[in-house]
Design a protein around this motif. Structure first.
Motif, mmCIF file in Angstrom:
data_model
loop_
_atom_site.group_PDB
_atom_site.id
_atom_site.type_symbol
_atom_site.label_atom_id
_atom_site.label_comp_id
_atom_site.label_asym_id
_atom_site.label_seq_id
_atom_site.Cartn_x
_atom_site.Cartn_y
_atom_site.Cartn_z
ATOM 1 N N GLY A 129 3.345 0.739 2.721
ATOM 2 C CA GLY A 129 4.584 1.178 2.076
ATOM 3 C C GLY A 129 4.910 2.637 2.289
ATOM 4 N N ALA B 70 8.590 2.230 0.316
ATOM 5 C CA ALA B 70 8.212 0.901 -0.192
ATOM 6 C C ALA B 70 9.410 0.176 -0.786
ATOM 7 C CB ALA B 70 7.111 1.059 -1.238
ATOM 8 N N GLY C 251 3.686 3.034 -3.008
ATOM 9 C CA GLY C 251 4.825 2.434 -3.721
ATOM 10 C C GLY C 251 5.957 3.412 -3.989
ATOM 11 N N GLY C 252 6.280 4.271 -3.018
ATOM 12 C CA GLY C 252 7.354 5.248 -3.186
ATOM 13 C C GLY C 252 8.680 4.753 -2.621
ATOM 14 N N SER C 253 9.445 5.689 -2.065
ATOM 15 C CA SER C 253 10.801 5.320 -1.650
ATOM 16 C C SER C 253 10.819 4.412 -0.418
ATOM 17 C CB SER C 253 11.654 6.571 -1.429
ATOM 18 O OG SER C 253 10.924 7.539 -0.736
ATOM 19 N N HIS D 53 6.330 7.074 13.792
ATOM 20 C CA HIS D 53 7.526 6.770 12.992
ATOM 21 C C HIS D 53 8.749 7.324 13.714
ATOM 22 C CE1 HIS D 53 9.906 7.831 9.040
ATOM 23 N NE2 HIS D 53 10.516 6.919 9.765
ATOM 24 N N LEU E 192 0.854 -1.188 0.000
ATOM 25 C CA LEU E 192 0.000 0.000 0.000
ATOM 26 C C LEU E 192 0.889 1.238 0.000
ATOM 27 C CD1 LEU E 192 -2.952 0.822 0.099
ATOM 28 C CD2 LEU E 192 -2.931 0.426 2.552
ATOM 29 N N GLY F 61 6.097 5.943 4.336
ATOM 30 C CA GLY F 61 6.831 6.458 5.500
ATOM 31 C C GLY F 61 6.244 7.802 5.881
ATOM 32 N N SER F 62 7.060 8.680 6.438
ATOM 33 C CA SER F 62 6.610 10.059 6.688
ATOM 34 C C SER F 62 7.845 10.913 6.839
ATOM 35 C CB SER F 62 5.766 10.148 7.963
ATOM 36 O OG SER F 62 6.528 9.826 9.113
ATOM 37 N N THR F 63 7.673 12.198 6.506
ATOM 38 C CA THR F 63 8.743 13.154 6.780
ATOM 39 C C THR F 63 8.259 14.212 7.772
ATOM 40 O OG1 THR F 63 8.082 14.370 4.818
ATOM 41 C CG2 THR F 63 9.945 12.876 4.581
ATOM 42 N N ASP G 177 -1.543 2.237 -5.406
ATOM 43 C CA ASP G 177 -0.972 3.588 -5.334
ATOM 44 C C ASP G 177 -1.751 4.437 -6.351
ATOM 45 O OD1 ASP G 177 2.196 4.725 -4.508
ATOM 46 O OD2 ASP G 177 1.021 5.846 -6.000
ATOM 47 N N PRO G 178 -1.972 5.727 -6.068
ATOM 48 C CA PRO G 178 -2.659 6.544 -7.079
ATOM 49 C C PRO G 178 -1.842 6.685 -8.362
ATOM 50 C CG PRO G 178 -2.004 7.885 -5.173
ATOM 51 C CD PRO G 178 -1.715 6.464 -4.830
ATOM 52 N N ASP G 179 -0.555 6.449 -8.298
ATOM 53 C CA ASP G 179 0.322 6.612 -9.460
ATOM 54 C C ASP G 179 0.677 5.246 -10.061
ATOM 55 O OD1 ASP G 179 2.295 7.099 -11.291
ATOM 56 O OD2 ASP G 179 3.761 7.874 -9.835
ATOM 57 N N ASP H 110 -6.594 3.322 -3.859
ATOM 58 C CA ASP H 110 -7.189 2.849 -2.601
ATOM 59 C C ASP H 110 -8.662 2.456 -2.743
ATOM 60 O OD1 ASP H 110 -4.731 3.568 -1.642
ATOM 61 O OD2 ASP H 110 -5.412 5.451 -0.761
ATOM 62 N N LEU I 65 -4.310 5.331 5.921
ATOM 63 C CA LEU I 65 -4.249 4.187 5.009
ATOM 64 C C LEU I 65 -4.285 2.858 5.756
ATOM 65 C CD1 LEU I 65 -1.659 5.062 2.224
ATOM 66 C CD2 LEU I 65 -4.151 5.001 2.112
ATOM 67 N N LEU J 167 -1.196 10.340 7.046
ATOM 68 C CA LEU J 167 -1.540 9.476 5.917
ATOM 69 C C LEU J 167 -1.224 8.010 6.233
ATOM 70 C CD1 LEU J 167 -2.747 9.365 3.108
ATOM 71 C CD2 LEU J 167 -0.477 9.820 2.153
HETATM 72 O O1 JB2 Z 1 -3.472 8.164 -0.467
HETATM 73 C C1 JB2 Z 1 -2.560 7.471 -0.909
HETATM 74 C C2 JB2 Z 1 -1.296 7.986 -1.309
HETATM 75 N N1 JB2 Z 1 -0.784 9.238 -1.330
HETATM 76 C C3 JB2 Z 1 0.464 9.128 -1.840
HETATM 77 N N2 JB2 Z 1 -2.736 6.101 -1.057
HETATM 78 C C4 JB2 Z 1 -1.756 5.285 -1.563
HETATM 79 N N3 JB2 Z 1 -2.023 3.983 -1.670
HETATM 80 N N4 JB2 Z 1 -0.546 5.749 -1.923
HETATM 81 C C5 JB2 Z 1 -0.334 7.088 -1.821
HETATM 82 N N5 JB2 Z 1 0.710 7.828 -2.149
HETATM 83 C C6 JB2 Z 1 1.920 7.261 -2.759
HETATM 84 O O2 JB2 Z 1 2.877 7.051 -1.740
HETATM 85 C C7 JB2 Z 1 2.590 8.187 -3.770
HETATM 86 O O3 JB2 Z 1 1.974 8.117 -5.057
HETATM 87 C C8 JB2 Z 1 4.014 7.644 -3.758
HETATM 88 O O4 JB2 Z 1 4.181 6.554 -4.650
HETATM 89 C C9 JB2 Z 1 4.172 7.148 -2.306
HETATM 90 C C10 JB2 Z 1 4.977 8.125 -1.449
HETATM 91 O O5 JB2 Z 1 6.318 8.043 -1.852
HETATM 92 P P1 JB2 Z 1 7.428 9.008 -1.297
HETATM 93 O O6 JB2 Z 1 8.726 8.512 -1.788
HETATM 94 O O7 JB2 Z 1 7.060 10.407 -1.628
HETATM 95 O O8 JB2 Z 1 7.315 8.935 0.274
HETATM 96 P P2 JB2 Z 1 7.533 7.675 1.236
HETATM 97 O O9 JB2 Z 1 6.498 7.789 2.282
HETATM 98 O O10 JB2 Z 1 7.651 6.425 0.488
HETATM 99 O O11 JB2 Z 1 8.958 7.937 1.899
HETATM 100 C C11 JB2 Z 1 9.180 9.005 2.771
HETATM 101 O O12 JB2 Z 1 9.364 8.520 4.101
HETATM 102 C C12 JB2 Z 1 10.494 7.639 4.254
HETATM 103 C C13 JB2 Z 1 10.505 7.119 5.662
HETATM 104 C C14 JB2 Z 1 10.401 9.597 2.115
HETATM 105 O O13 JB2 Z 1 10.535 10.906 2.301
HETATM 106 C C15 JB2 Z 1 11.697 8.854 2.449
HETATM 107 O O14 JB2 Z 1 12.830 9.669 2.170
HETATM 108 C C16 JB2 Z 1 11.771 8.365 3.888
HETATM 109 N N6 JB2 Z 1 12.929 7.492 4.017
#
Ligand code: JB2
Length: 215
Positions: A68, A14, A10-12, A149, A8, A70-72, A34-36, A51, A81, A77
């Motif tokens: 999948g 994940a 698929g970003g970094s 987190h 759930l 994380g948070s900054t 993922d929305p993308d 979703d 989710l 969110l």
């Molecule tokens: O509502 C949603 C949603 N909003 C964004 N539902 C679902 N299923 N997916 C969602 N997303 C997706 O989450 C985005 O399209 C994107 O593919 C992913 C977020 O990826 P991002 O790389 O921006 O953030 P992350 O949460 O994977 O990673 C952050 O937190 C980690 C702990 C990063 O900033 C990392 O650097 C950090 N290590």
């Protein structure tokens, strides 16, 4: 028959989780939500939709999910989710890197993610959906609330009480015995020497409240 699992988000984060799953030998996922749709190609996984498909995916035989995201800053969110997936009857997957140290006295909630070289010492208690990121240290008797987190390299000294959906930024240090209220955010590198009220963002050394948005 193997249990079908979805990823759930698929970003970094994940991408990190997929490599931890592999290194831990603790299962696989069968597709990404993922929305993308573009993330599927990067992750080399089937794309399962956004979703809005969760209910249908449950009916189609998906039983488990790996969060999948994380948070900054805000963990909002991650919380939303996770609760959405649980609402449709999907079971959260937990994961623990083999190079993490988790004492026998530690109690872990559902869906916990303990990444590489994290250290959890005596009688730590984690709620559900807690992410302990790479090389974070959580010392004895800390309590970490649901959906929180503890980011990379953060250090929680003994007996820290962390509320629900709290983000503790990379490299932050929290002095022993303090409490961090629900939904507060500790910026990366902050040194927290006083308890933090709920829904407050703190930063700096020593950490002080900041007007930065918690989004
Ligand atoms: O509502 C949603 C949603 N909003 C964004 N539902 C679902 N299923 N997916 C969602 N997303 C997706 O989450 C985005 O399209 C994107 O593919 C992913 C977020 O990826 P991002 O790389 O921006 O953030 P992350 O949460 O994977 O990673 C952050 O937190 C980690 C702990 C990063 O900033 C990392 O650097 C950090 N290590």
């Amino acid at each position: 028959m193997s249990v079908k699992s979805l990823l759930l988000g698929g970003g970094s984060h994940a991408r990190v989780l997929l490599s931890v799953l592999k290194e831990a030998g603790s299962g696989t996922v069968d597709g990404v939500v993922d929305p993308d749709p573009g993330v599927a190609q990067i992750l080399q996984l089937p794309y399962l939709g956004d979703d809005g498909q969760l209910e249908g995916l449950k009916r189609a035989g998906f039983c488990q999910f790996l969060l999948g995201l994380g948070s900054t800053q805000s963990c909002g969110l991650r919380e939303k989710l996770y609760l959405e997936a649980v609402k449709w009857g999907l079971v959260p997957m937990s994961l623990r890197h083999p190079a993490a140290w988790v004492s026998d006295e530690v109690s872990l909630g559902e869906g916990s993610q303990i990444l590489t070289r994290a250290v959890l010492n005596g009688a730590v208690k984690l709620g559900d959906n807690v992410l302990v990121n790479t090389a974070a240290v959580i010392e004895h008797d800390c309590r970490i609330g649901d959906h929180s987190h503890v980011a990379t390299g953060a250090i929680l000294c003994g007996g820290v009480q962390v509320g629900r959906a709290v983000h503790i930024g990379a490299g932050a240090v929290i002095r022993q015995g303090l409490s961090l209220g629900d939904r507060c955010v500790v910026a990366a590198g902050a040194v927290v020497v006083k308890s933090v009220p709920p829904e407050t963002c703190v930063m700096g050394v020593p950490a002080r409240p900041s007007s930065e948005s918690l989004v």
